[in-house]
Design a protein around this motif. Structure first.
Motif, mmCIF file in Angstrom:
data_model
loop_
_atom_site.group_PDB
_atom_site.id
_atom_site.type_symbol
_atom_site.label_atom_id
_atom_site.label_comp_id
_atom_site.label_asym_id
_atom_site.label_seq_id
_atom_site.Cartn_x
_atom_site.Cartn_y
_atom_site.Cartn_z
ATOM 1 N N MET A 157 5.410 -7.484 1.733
ATOM 2 C CA MET A 157 5.446 -5.828 1.775
ATOM 3 C C MET A 157 4.227 -5.523 0.958
ATOM 4 O O MET A 157 3.749 -6.475 -0.092
ATOM 5 C CB MET A 157 6.754 -5.284 1.149
ATOM 6 N N GLY A 158 3.838 -4.356 1.047
ATOM 7 C CA GLY A 158 2.744 -3.991 0.339
ATOM 8 C C GLY A 158 2.563 -2.382 0.502
ATOM 9 O O GLY A 158 3.512 -1.457 1.020
ATOM 10 N N TRP A 159 1.739 -1.828 -0.397
ATOM 11 C CA TRP A 159 1.313 -0.430 -0.459
ATOM 12 C C TRP A 159 -0.203 -0.316 0.077
ATOM 13 O O TRP A 159 -0.827 -0.979 -0.465
ATOM 14 C CB TRP A 159 1.711 0.074 -1.863
ATOM 15 N N TYR A 160 -0.202 1.031 0.731
ATOM 16 C CA TYR A 160 -1.461 1.487 1.381
ATOM 17 C C TYR A 160 -1.673 3.015 0.862
ATOM 18 O O TYR A 160 -0.403 3.458 0.438
ATOM 19 C CB TYR A 160 -1.856 0.956 2.685
ATOM 20 N N ARG A 161 -2.810 3.269 0.815
ATOM 21 C CA ARG A 161 -2.893 4.955 0.529
ATOM 22 C C ARG A 161 -4.073 5.470 1.532
ATOM 23 O O ARG A 161 -5.123 4.675 1.833
ATOM 24 C CB ARG A 161 -3.171 4.905 -0.988
ATOM 25 N N GLN A 162 -4.183 6.683 1.382
ATOM 26 C CA GLN A 162 -4.918 7.248 2.250
ATOM 27 C C GLN A 162 -5.221 8.653 1.526
ATOM 28 O O GLN A 162 -4.236 9.665 1.599
ATOM 29 C CB GLN A 162 -4.795 7.619 3.648
ATOM 30 N N ALA A 163 -6.442 8.876 1.242
ATOM 31 C CA ALA A 163 -6.872 10.146 0.645
ATOM 32 C C ALA A 163 -7.445 10.921 1.845
ATOM 33 O O ALA A 163 -7.898 10.448 2.669
ATOM 34 C CB ALA A 163 -7.949 9.968 -0.731
ATOM 35 N N PRO A 164 -7.518 12.200 1.577
ATOM 36 C CA PRO A 164 -8.016 13.126 2.410
ATOM 37 C C PRO A 164 -9.434 12.852 2.924
ATOM 38 O O PRO A 164 -10.326 12.570 2.113
ATOM 39 C CB PRO A 164 -7.896 14.630 1.936
ATOM 40 N N GLY A 165 -9.736 12.763 4.348
ATOM 41 C CA GLY A 165 -11.084 12.404 4.716
ATOM 42 C C GLY A 165 -11.191 10.799 4.551
ATOM 43 O O GLY A 165 -12.624 10.817 4.954
ATOM 44 N N LYS A 166 -10.669 10.053 4.140
ATOM 45 C CA LYS A 166 -10.854 8.530 3.846
ATOM 46 C C LYS A 166 -9.906 7.656 4.685
ATOM 47 O O LYS A 166 -8.918 8.226 5.412
ATOM 48 C CB LYS A 166 -10.771 8.407 2.543
ATOM 49 N N GLU A 167 -10.375 6.695 4.919
ATOM 50 C CA GLU A 167 -9.619 5.525 5.578
ATOM 51 C C GLU A 167 -8.568 4.966 4.831
ATOM 52 O O GLU A 167 -8.514 5.173 3.659
ATOM 53 C CB GLU A 167 -10.498 4.446 6.314
ATOM 54 N N ARG A 168 -7.283 4.411 5.607
ATOM 55 C CA ARG A 168 -6.316 4.021 4.838
ATOM 56 C C ARG A 168 -6.761 2.853 4.122
ATOM 57 O O ARG A 168 -7.389 1.891 4.709
ATOM 58 C CB ARG A 168 -5.028 3.693 5.680
ATOM 59 N N GLU A 169 -6.517 2.504 3.139
ATOM 60 C CA GLU A 169 -6.756 1.256 2.137
ATOM 61 C C GLU A 169 -5.548 0.397 1.550
ATOM 62 O O GLU A 169 -4.660 1.167 1.461
ATOM 63 C CB GLU A 169 -7.950 1.871 1.370
ATOM 64 N N LEU A 170 -5.927 -0.772 1.467
ATOM 65 C CA LEU A 170 -4.758 -1.767 0.840
ATOM 66 C C LEU A 170 -4.927 -1.528 -0.688
ATOM 67 O O LEU A 170 -5.897 -1.238 -1.263
ATOM 68 C CB LEU A 170 -5.141 -3.114 1.325
ATOM 69 N N VAL A 171 -3.678 -1.375 -1.379
ATOM 70 C CA VAL A 171 -3.637 -1.058 -2.545
ATOM 71 C C VAL A 171 -3.104 -2.226 -3.399
ATOM 72 O O VAL A 171 -3.511 -2.742 -4.145
ATOM 73 C CB VAL A 171 -2.545 -0.020 -3.045
ATOM 74 N N ALA A 172 -1.950 -2.844 -2.952
ATOM 75 C CA ALA A 172 -1.285 -4.186 -3.409
ATOM 76 C C ALA A 172 -0.445 -4.824 -2.261
ATOM 77 O O ALA A 172 0.282 -4.214 -1.489
ATOM 78 C CB ALA A 172 -0.395 -3.803 -4.698
ATOM 79 N N THR A 173 -0.256 -6.142 -2.281
ATOM 80 C CA THR A 173 0.918 -6.932 -1.276
ATOM 81 C C THR A 173 1.606 -7.767 -2.289
ATOM 82 O O THR A 173 0.948 -8.184 -3.217
ATOM 83 C CB THR A 173 0.188 -7.706 -0.024
ATOM 84 N N VAL A 174 2.788 -8.237 -1.902
ATOM 85 C CA VAL A 174 3.460 -9.233 -2.470
ATOM 86 C C VAL A 174 4.027 -9.922 -1.198
ATOM 87 O O VAL A 174 4.651 -9.373 -0.506
ATOM 88 C CB VAL A 174 4.553 -8.646 -3.535
ATOM 89 N N SER A 175 3.855 -11.270 -1.215
ATOM 90 C CA SER A 175 4.517 -12.043 -0.347
ATOM 91 C C SER A 175 5.984 -12.749 -0.513
ATOM 92 O O SER A 175 6.344 -12.380 -1.758
ATOM 93 C CB SER A 175 3.624 -13.499 -0.052
ATOM 94 N N SER A 176 6.821 -13.133 0.411
ATOM 95 C CA SER A 176 7.946 -13.752 0.247
ATOM 96 C C SER A 176 7.941 -14.849 -1.009
ATOM 97 O O SER A 176 9.007 -14.884 -1.641
ATOM 98 C CB SER A 176 8.584 -14.240 1.530
ATOM 99 N N GLY A 177 6.675 -15.270 -1.117
ATOM 100 C CA GLY A 177 6.768 -16.479 -2.290
ATOM 101 C C GLY A 177 6.583 -15.847 -3.677
ATOM 102 O O GLY A 177 6.309 -16.435 -4.506
ATOM 103 N N GLY A 178 6.158 -14.625 -3.728
ATOM 104 C CA GLY A 178 5.864 -14.092 -5.006
ATOM 105 C C GLY A 178 4.405 -13.785 -5.114
ATOM 106 O O GLY A 178 3.875 -13.159 -6.193
ATOM 107 N N SER A 179 3.422 -14.492 -4.364
ATOM 108 C CA SER A 179 2.131 -14.304 -4.775
ATOM 109 C C SER A 179 1.599 -12.686 -4.497
ATOM 110 O O SER A 179 2.229 -11.977 -3.544
ATOM 111 C CB SER A 179 1.278 -14.960 -3.702
ATOM 112 N N THR A 180 0.980 -12.164 -5.230
ATOM 113 C CA THR A 180 0.296 -10.727 -4.969
ATOM 114 C C THR A 180 -1.315 -10.891 -5.005
ATOM 115 O O THR A 180 -1.972 -11.668 -5.359
ATOM 116 C CB THR A 180 0.719 -9.927 -6.299
ATOM 117 N N ASN A 181 -1.687 -9.541 -4.507
ATOM 118 C CA ASN A 181 -2.836 -9.176 -4.424
ATOM 119 C C ASN A 181 -3.172 -7.836 -4.549
ATOM 120 O O ASN A 181 -2.353 -7.074 -4.296
ATOM 121 C CB ASN A 181 -3.963 -9.746 -3.156
ATOM 122 N N TYR A 182 -4.463 -7.281 -5.338
ATOM 123 C CA TYR A 182 -4.363 -5.828 -5.573
ATOM 124 C C TYR A 182 -5.885 -5.506 -5.241
ATOM 125 O O TYR A 182 -6.750 -6.340 -5.206
ATOM 126 C CB TYR A 182 -4.429 -5.638 -7.003
#
Length: 119
Positions: free
Chosen positions: A35-60
């Motif tokens: 699962m993860g979180w993405y964000r989109q500001a006005p006039g910008k592309e949607r971008e990755l914020v953070a993700t977490v895998s089933s194994g608990g690994s994360t990236n930001y």
């Protein structure tokens, strides 16, 4: 088959904190791969914020590393946002790579929740 519902968005002052929540639900049995979180500001592309895998690994994203923390609990994912900046203002979307009883793993998206950070 799977619904993701975000909550916790709002208006905060720069330097403040906010916690976003996303709950997954389905009428069928499902398994969350990541699962993860993405964000989109006005006039910008949607971008990755953070993700977490089933194994608990994360990236930001580099822009939030050290300020945001993603976590998983059951069928929910959370994003704790600290030291918020005006540049963090965006619609935040919950994302899940999820396998159900009738579908192979596929991506699902929430409806988005607005986060506004005032200077």
């Amino acid at each position: 088959q799977v619904r993701l519902v975000e909550s916790g968005g709002g208006l905060v002052q720069a330097g403040g904190s906010l916690r976003l929540s996303c709950a997954a639900s389905s009428s069928t049995i499902f398994r969350i791969n990541s699962m993860g979180w993405y964000r989109q500001a006005p006039g910008k592309e949607r971008e990755l914020v953070a993700t977490v895998s089933s194994g608990g690994s994360t990236n930001y994203a580099d822009s939030v590393r050290g300020r945001f923390t993603i976590s998983r609990a059951g069928d929910s994912v959370f994003l704790h946002m600290g030291s918020l900046k005006p540049d963090d203002t965006a619609v935040y979307f919950c994302n899940g790579d999820i396998r159900t009883a009738i579908h192979n793993a596929r991506e699902y998206w929430g409806q988005g929740t607005q986060v506004t950070v005032s200077p």
